[in-house]
Write a protein that holds these residues in place. Structure first.
Motif, PDB file in Angstrom:
ATOM      1  N   LEU A   4      -1.844  22.600 -63.241  1.00 25.57           N
ATOM      2  CA  LEU A   4      -2.514  23.499 -64.183  1.00 25.57           C
ATOM      3  C   LEU A   4      -1.773  24.834 -64.264  1.00 25.57           C
ATOM      4  O   LEU A   4      -1.547  25.369 -65.350  1.00 25.57           O
ATOM      5  CB  LEU A   4      -3.945  23.711 -63.692  1.00 25.57           C
ATOM      6  CG  LEU A   4      -5.006  24.237 -64.645  1.00 25.57           C
ATOM      7  CD1 LEU A   4      -5.130  23.352 -65.871  1.00 25.57           C
ATOM      8  CD2 LEU A   4      -6.354  24.309 -63.921  1.00 25.57           C
ATOM      9  N   THR A   5      -1.391  25.349 -63.116  1.00 24.26           N
ATOM     10  CA  THR A   5      -0.775  26.674 -63.049  1.00 24.26           C
ATOM     11  C   THR A   5       0.620  26.691 -63.676  1.00 24.26           C
ATOM     12  O   THR A   5       1.005  27.662 -64.315  1.00 24.26           O
ATOM     13  CB  THR A   5      -0.698  27.154 -61.579  1.00 24.26           C
ATOM     14  OG1 THR A   5      -2.015  27.141 -61.030  1.00 24.26           O
ATOM     15  CG2 THR A   5      -0.120  28.553 -61.482  1.00 24.26           C
ATOM     16  N   GLU A  44       2.485  25.980 -68.322  1.00 21.46           N
ATOM     17  CA  GLU A  44       3.205  26.754 -69.349  1.00 21.46           C
ATOM     18  C   GLU A  44       4.717  26.481 -69.328  1.00 21.46           C
ATOM     19  O   GLU A  44       5.420  26.780 -70.280  1.00 21.46           O
ATOM     20  CB  GLU A  44       2.936  28.244 -69.194  1.00 21.46           C
ATOM     21  CG  GLU A  44       3.469  28.807 -67.891  1.00 21.46           C
ATOM     22  CD  GLU A  44       3.361  30.338 -67.822  1.00 21.46           C
ATOM     23  OE1 GLU A  44       3.834  31.013 -68.746  1.00 21.46           O
ATOM     24  OE2 GLU A  44       2.804  30.834 -66.823  1.00 21.46           O
ATOM     25  N   ILE A  78      -3.171  17.893 -70.484  1.00 30.12           N
ATOM     26  CA  ILE A  78      -3.272  18.436 -69.123  1.00 30.12           C
ATOM     27  C   ILE A  78      -4.546  17.966 -68.398  1.00 30.12           C
ATOM     28  O   ILE A  78      -4.528  17.747 -67.177  1.00 30.12           O
ATOM     29  CB  ILE A  78      -3.137  19.991 -69.116  1.00 30.12           C
ATOM     30  CG1 ILE A  78      -3.063  20.549 -67.698  1.00 30.12           C
ATOM     31  CG2 ILE A  78      -4.239  20.648 -69.911  1.00 30.12           C
ATOM     32  CD1 ILE A  78      -1.868  20.091 -66.884  1.00 30.12           C
ATOM     33  N   ASP A  79      -5.624  17.755 -69.124  1.00 35.70           N
ATOM     34  CA  ASP A  79      -6.844  17.249 -68.468  1.00 35.70           C
ATOM     35  C   ASP A  79      -6.605  15.838 -67.919  1.00 35.70           C
ATOM     36  O   ASP A  79      -7.075  15.487 -66.848  1.00 35.70           O
ATOM     37  CB  ASP A  79      -8.019  17.252 -69.445  1.00 35.70           C
ATOM     38  CG  ASP A  79      -8.531  18.666 -69.704  1.00 35.70           C
ATOM     39  OD1 ASP A  79      -8.667  19.423 -68.725  1.00 35.70           O
ATOM     40  OD2 ASP A  79      -8.769  19.012 -70.871  1.00 35.70           O
ATOM     41  N   LEU A  83      -4.538  16.078 -64.779  1.00 33.79           N
ATOM     42  CA  LEU A  83      -5.332  16.424 -63.598  1.00 33.79           C
ATOM     43  C   LEU A  83      -6.014  15.182 -63.033  1.00 33.79           C
ATOM     44  O   LEU A  83      -6.026  14.953 -61.827  1.00 33.79           O
ATOM     45  CB  LEU A  83      -6.368  17.504 -63.928  1.00 33.79           C
ATOM     46  CG  LEU A  83      -5.813  18.869 -64.358  1.00 33.79           C
ATOM     47  CD1 LEU A  83      -6.946  19.866 -64.571  1.00 33.79           C
ATOM     48  CD2 LEU A  83      -4.819  19.417 -63.339  1.00 33.79           C
ATOM     49  N   ARG A  84      -6.566  14.358 -63.916  1.00 29.71           N
ATOM     50  CA  ARG A  84      -7.189  13.105 -63.445  1.00 29.71           C
ATOM     51  C   ARG A  84      -6.152  12.215 -62.762  1.00 29.71           C
ATOM     52  O   ARG A  84      -6.408  11.582 -61.742  1.00 29.71           O
ATOM     53  CB  ARG A  84      -7.790  12.338 -64.625  1.00 29.71           C
ATOM     54  CG  ARG A  84      -9.015  13.000 -65.210  1.00 29.71           C
ATOM     55  CD  ARG A  84      -9.518  12.219 -66.424  1.00 29.71           C
ATOM     56  NE  ARG A  84     -10.700  12.860 -66.950  1.00 29.71           N
ATOM     57  CZ  ARG A  84     -11.827  12.229 -67.251  1.00 29.71           C
ATOM     58  NH1 ARG A  84     -11.913  10.924 -67.115  1.00 29.71           N
ATOM     59  NH2 ARG A  84     -12.866  12.889 -67.719  1.00 29.71           N
ATOM     60  N   ILE A 127      -5.263  13.474 -59.364  1.00 32.98           N
ATOM     61  CA  ILE A 127      -6.351  13.200 -58.423  1.00 32.98           C
ATOM     62  C   ILE A 127      -6.332  11.735 -57.970  1.00 32.98           C
ATOM     63  O   ILE A 127      -6.527  11.422 -56.807  1.00 32.98           O
ATOM     64  CB  ILE A 127      -7.722  13.534 -59.069  1.00 32.98           C
ATOM     65  CG1 ILE A 127      -7.877  15.055 -59.237  1.00 32.98           C
ATOM     66  CG2 ILE A 127      -8.880  12.957 -58.271  1.00 32.98           C
ATOM     67  CD1 ILE A 127      -9.002  15.465 -60.160  1.00 32.98           C
ATOM     68  N   VAL A 128      -6.074  10.849 -58.927  1.00 27.90           N
ATOM     69  CA  VAL A 128      -6.210   9.404 -58.685  1.00 27.90           C
ATOM     70  C   VAL A 128      -4.944   8.771 -58.098  1.00 27.90           C
ATOM     71  O   VAL A 128      -5.031   7.791 -57.362  1.00 27.90           O
ATOM     72  CB  VAL A 128      -6.585   8.699 -60.022  1.00 27.90           C
ATOM     73  CG1 VAL A 128      -6.390   7.207 -59.947  1.00 27.90           C
ATOM     74  CG2 VAL A 128      -8.016   9.061 -60.421  1.00 27.90           C
ATOM     75  N   LEU A 175     -15.630   0.113 -57.565  1.00 21.35           N
ATOM     76  CA  LEU A 175     -16.079   0.984 -58.657  1.00 21.35           C
ATOM     77  C   LEU A 175     -16.692   0.190 -59.804  1.00 21.35           C
ATOM     78  O   LEU A 175     -16.373  -0.985 -59.987  1.00 21.35           O
ATOM     79  CB  LEU A 175     -14.882   1.777 -59.199  1.00 21.35           C
ATOM     80  CG  LEU A 175     -14.199   2.752 -58.239  1.00 21.35           C
ATOM     81  CD1 LEU A 175     -12.910   3.279 -58.874  1.00 21.35           C
ATOM     82  CD2 LEU A 175     -15.125   3.897 -57.882  1.00 21.35           C
ATOM     83  N   PRO A 176     -17.549   0.830 -60.589  1.00 17.47           N
ATOM     84  CA  PRO A 176     -18.001   0.207 -61.832  1.00 17.47           C
ATOM     85  C   PRO A 176     -16.783  -0.121 -62.699  1.00 17.47           C
ATOM     86  O   PRO A 176     -15.772   0.590 -62.629  1.00 17.47           O
ATOM     87  CB  PRO A 176     -18.850   1.299 -62.500  1.00 17.47           C
ATOM     88  CG  PRO A 176     -19.189   2.273 -61.431  1.00 17.47           C
ATOM     89  CD  PRO A 176     -18.101   2.183 -60.404  1.00 17.47           C
ATOM     90  N   LEU A 196     -14.804   2.637 -64.697  1.00 17.47           N
ATOM     91  CA  LEU A 196     -14.118   3.595 -63.830  1.00 17.47           C
ATOM     92  C   LEU A 196     -12.916   2.922 -63.152  1.00 17.47           C
ATOM     93  O   LEU A 196     -11.847   3.517 -63.025  1.00 17.47           O
ATOM     94  CB  LEU A 196     -15.101   4.124 -62.782  1.00 17.47           C
ATOM     95  CG  LEU A 196     -14.904   5.533 -62.230  1.00 17.47           C
ATOM     96  CD1 LEU A 196     -14.785   6.560 -63.341  1.00 17.47           C
ATOM     97  CD2 LEU A 196     -16.051   5.909 -61.295  1.00 17.47           C
ATOM     98  N   GLU A 202     -10.169   2.836 -65.611  1.00 20.77           N
ATOM     99  CA  GLU A 202      -9.572   4.156 -65.824  1.00 20.77           C
ATOM    100  C   GLU A 202      -8.644   4.533 -64.657  1.00 20.77           C
ATOM    101  O   GLU A 202      -7.509   4.959 -64.871  1.00 20.77           O
ATOM    102  CB  GLU A 202     -10.647   5.235 -65.982  1.00 20.77           C
ATOM    103  CG  GLU A 202     -10.016   6.597 -66.299  1.00 20.77           C
ATOM    104  CD  GLU A 202     -10.996   7.769 -66.307  1.00 20.77           C
ATOM    105  OE1 GLU A 202     -12.223   7.540 -66.241  1.00 20.77           O
ATOM    106  OE2 GLU A 202     -10.507   8.911 -66.373  1.00 20.77           O
ATOM    107  N   TYR A 203      -9.113   4.345 -63.442  1.00 22.43           N
ATOM    108  CA  TYR A 203      -8.320   4.720 -62.268  1.00 22.43           C
ATOM    109  C   TYR A 203      -7.063   3.854 -62.170  1.00 22.43           C
ATOM    110  O   TYR A 203      -5.982   4.348 -61.864  1.00 22.43           O
ATOM    111  CB  TYR A 203      -9.155   4.590 -60.984  1.00 22.43           C
ATOM    112  CG  TYR A 203     -10.166   5.697 -60.770  1.00 22.43           C
ATOM    113  CD1 TYR A 203     -10.521   6.570 -61.797  1.00 22.43           C
ATOM    114  CD2 TYR A 203     -10.784   5.876 -59.542  1.00 22.43           C
ATOM    115  CE1 TYR A 203     -11.457   7.580 -61.597  1.00 22.43           C
ATOM    116  CE2 TYR A 203     -11.721   6.891 -59.328  1.00 22.43           C
ATOM    117  CZ  TYR A 203     -12.052   7.729 -60.357  1.00 22.43           C
ATOM    118  OH  TYR A 203     -12.975   8.726 -60.144  1.00 22.43           O
TER     119      TYR A 203
END
Lengths: 159, 159
Positions: A3-4, A7, A16-17, A20-21, A24-25, A62-63, A66, A69-70
């Motif tokens: 995130l930082t 730019e 970018i969202d 981030l996922r 994380i994954v 997981l369901p 999800l 997605e992961y």
């Protein structure tokens, strides 16, 4: 960090969202597969197999939506072919460079890693964060001077 | 954890991507302010002052737009008034419950924390993850039985 430093991203089309996922994954499979050291050539021999088994075990909890997605994010990260995964992987490789530099080359020294190996590993940073590449070169050069990195190619296996 | 448990969110209006940013940013101030133990009443006396100073120092390093975003997310998290921050804070309080339960009450035992204190601390979980509240109660009850939590209110200061 993703995130930082966003730019400084060197190409378009990055969500970018989603990055981030992905960040994380991307290493959840290490819960079962363990962390394979970046320069452990022996460990890399069965990394794919171990991680695939880990993914099957982990994502089965997981369901369905999800799990899908992961798994998609994890596979995309590893393939490094999309803008999101190219950027996420560059961040993932840039971070240990900083960690090692700021800890007197901790894991580099431990495993006798060379500048050549580091350059090969962090190559994705050049396209993903082009304005930071000069800094990367400074860090690698200074690490050689300080003895954090060896001049020739040499790496001890972890076993 | 925020992403994985999102299906259990107990109210509408949560932007999960924003929650992830909030979760990432919310404790960056601890770089300078240190981590204040949740049940350290003495530490909490000057927590706000220490963290505000840390925030000023830390966010001043960032470009203005990023500094504003991080500061907004951090302040919103602490105030726990919006759906995003209520959910993010609940996750942040649910996690140490699991950590302590799975480590024989590690920091609870160390500081003599009581069930009453834990219930006060994890209250936000009830509204944010209502379907998980029964599990929370099981964990607290079982932790009392196993001696991870004291029956009466008692906490040692960290100093």
């Amino acid at each position: 960090m993703a995130l930082t430093l966003f730019e400084y991203a060197g190409f378009d089309g990055i969500d970018i969202d989603r990055v981030l996922r992905m960040a994380i994954v991307h290493d959840l499979v290490e819960i079962y597969a363990g962390d394979t050291f970046a320069y452990d050539t022996k460990g890399y021999e069965d990394k794919e197999k171990r991680e695939k088994e880990a993914a099957n075990k982990l994502f089965a909890m997981l369901p369905a939506s999800l799990a899908l997605e992961y798994r998609t994010l994890w596979e995309e990260f590893d393939q490094m072919e999309t803008p999101d995964s190219k950027y996420a992987a560059a961040i993932d490789r840039f971070q240990p460079l900083l960690n090692n530099y700021l800890t007197d080359g901790h894991t580099w020294v431990k495993h006798g890693v060379s500048a050549e190996q580091v350059y090969e590993r962090i190559a994705p940073v050049k396209a993903a964060l082009p304005e930071l590449w000069e800094f990367v070169e400074y860090v690698v050069n200074d690490s050689c001077k300080k003895g954090y990195l060896t001049a020739s190619k040499r790496v001890k296996s972890t076993d």
